[in-house]
Enzyme design. Structure first.
Site, PDB file in Angstrom:
ATOM      1  CE1 TYR A  57      -3.454  -2.526  -0.099  1.00  0.00           C
ATOM      2  CE2 TYR A  57      -4.008  -2.004   2.170  1.00  0.00           C
ATOM      3  CZ  TYR A  57      -4.274  -2.699   1.015  1.00  0.00           C
ATOM      4  OH  TYR A  57      -5.327  -3.576   0.961  1.00  0.00           O
ATOM      5  CB  SER A 165      -7.438 -11.129   1.312  1.00  0.00           C
ATOM      6  OG  SER A 165      -7.957 -10.153   0.451  1.00  0.00           O
ATOM      7  CD  GLN A 191      -9.137  -7.334   3.620  1.00  0.00           C
ATOM      8  OE1 GLN A 191      -8.752  -6.457   2.851  1.00  0.00           O
ATOM      9  NE2 GLN A 191      -8.554  -7.545   4.803  1.00  0.00           N
ATOM     10  CE  LYS A 291     -11.216  15.440   0.836  1.00  0.00           C
ATOM     11  NZ  LYS A 291     -12.286  16.122   0.058  1.00  0.00           N
ATOM     12  CG  LEU A 295     -12.289   7.973  10.626  1.00  0.00           C
ATOM     13  CD1 LEU A 295     -12.627   6.553  10.196  1.00  0.00           C
ATOM     14  CD2 LEU A 295     -10.855   8.050  11.123  1.00  0.00           C
ATOM     15  CE  LYS A 296     -13.600  14.524  13.830  1.00  0.00           C
ATOM     16  NZ  LYS A 296     -13.552  15.974  14.174  1.00  0.00           N
TER      17      LYS A 296
END
Length: 353
Positions: A57, A165, A191, A291, A295-296
């Site tokens: 990643y 996965s 996964q 951002k 997430l929130k």
């Protein structure tokens, strides 16, 4: 945040997993260093302890940033990483452009597993990995080689748990059975891509996971952002215009999600995530974000629950053709023959609903 045990293990993980593929900007998108730390801190402050990454990643930057963040409280986090794909320099983009690297620097073989693990240790600044996934099946390596190599690293304390996965159900089933019969380490998680737009794992992979006691960790639970409704508003994203996630059928599913979200007065993505979390099997969505605001919004799913009728409505509007033998088992004549007319009186989670 609530916690669940992963698979048949005693490992306790948060009911949401943070997907760290977007940490770092090496792939010309994603979160910078400061934002990456803010994302991880926001997740941790919400009670999240389960972080998912992979050796390749953002060409290793994802692991490096996680390693920096967890240094002072390593044991508080459950770090899952993966091996299989090319992570040798000059990076995955160069490999995709045709530049060759180490022929054994990819794949499921024992050599690549140990090489990848060693490099992940360096980037994560740790001497153990909580969960190591086989990232994708290579169709080359013998299954017993993979499982014995996994057992070796678990026995040495380098890895605590193993998972798999993006692999056919028959491979996972055979691997798990070999490990069980030989007393080797067994998988605790599977996964796969799973969302209201991608339900094909329900044909073979998810029933297998239920039978083998594997927790399903669902990647792309928001279908690359499509289920948030942002593409219907004309907002730009990383999905190409010809993506299946933007097809007429996918759009119809998204509109149903938006309709339910409007009634509950929550963002559409919260409804889509909660649908994944409320499945009748162990299911943990992997929520990626670049951002803090994203997430929130995803974390709102922790305090939200779909009513049964809305959950069932989403099941109906996103239903897929199970094909053979899944659809065959649901035929009334077959049910009557198999269960002698007592199908509706038998309470068992495996019965074909």
């Amino acid at each position: 945040m609530k916690y669940v045990t992963l698979g048949r293990s005693g490992l306790k993980v948060s009911e949401l997993c943070f997907g760290a593929m977007g940490l770092g900007q090496d792939w010309n998108w994603g979160a910078d260093r400061q934002t990456s730390f803010e994302l991880l801190e926001t997740f941790a402050n919400a009670g999240g302890n389960f972080i998912d990454t992979a050796n390749l990643y953002t060409d290793g930057t994802s692991e490096k940033l996680i390693g920096e963040f967890i240094q002072s409280h390593r044991d508080s986090f459950v770090i899952a990483t993966k091996y299989t794909l090319a992570d040798t320099r000059p990076g995955i983009k160069a490999v995709l452009d045709g530049q060759k690297g180490n022929v054994n620097g990819t794949g499921n073989n024992r050599k690549n597993l140990l090489r990848s693990l060693t490099e992940s240790f360096k980037r994560l600044k740790t001497d153990y990995i909580d969960i190591l996934y086989l990232h994708i099946w290579d169709h080359l390596t013998p299954i017993d080689e993979v499982m014995r190599a996994f057992d070796d690293v678990v026995s040495r304390g380098l890895v605590h748990y193993i998972a798999i996965s993006d692999t056919p159900a028959w491979v996972v089933s055979r691997a798990q059975t070999i490990a069980e019969l030989r007393g080797w380490a067994q998988f605790v998680a599977l996964q796969v891509e799973y969302s209201l737009q991608q339900r094909t794992p329900e044909r073979e992979l998810i029933p297998m996971a239920q039978e083998l006691g594997l927790t399903v960790t669902a990647w792309a639970p928001l279908a690359g952002g499509a289920l948030t409704g942002k593409y219907l508003k004309g907002e730009k994203g990383r999905l190409p215009e010809n993506s299946k996630r933007l097809s007429a059928q996918a759009e119809a599913i998204t509109r149903e999600v938006i309709g339910i979200a409007d009634r509950y007065k929550v963002p559409p993505g919260v409804v889509a995530l909660r649908w994944t979390m409320q499945q009748p099997f162990k299911s943990i969505p992997i929520v990626g974000a670049t951002k803090v605001s994203q997430l929130k919004e995803n974390l709102m799913a922790l305090d939200f629950k779909l009513e049964p009728e809305d959950f069932q409505h989403l099941n109906v509007v996103s239903a897929i053709d199970l094909g053979f033998p899944g659809a065959f088992y649901r035929e009334e004549g077959v049910r009557q023959s198999v269960y002698g007319g007592y199908f509706d009186k038998i309470d068992h989670p495996n019965l074909p609903k």
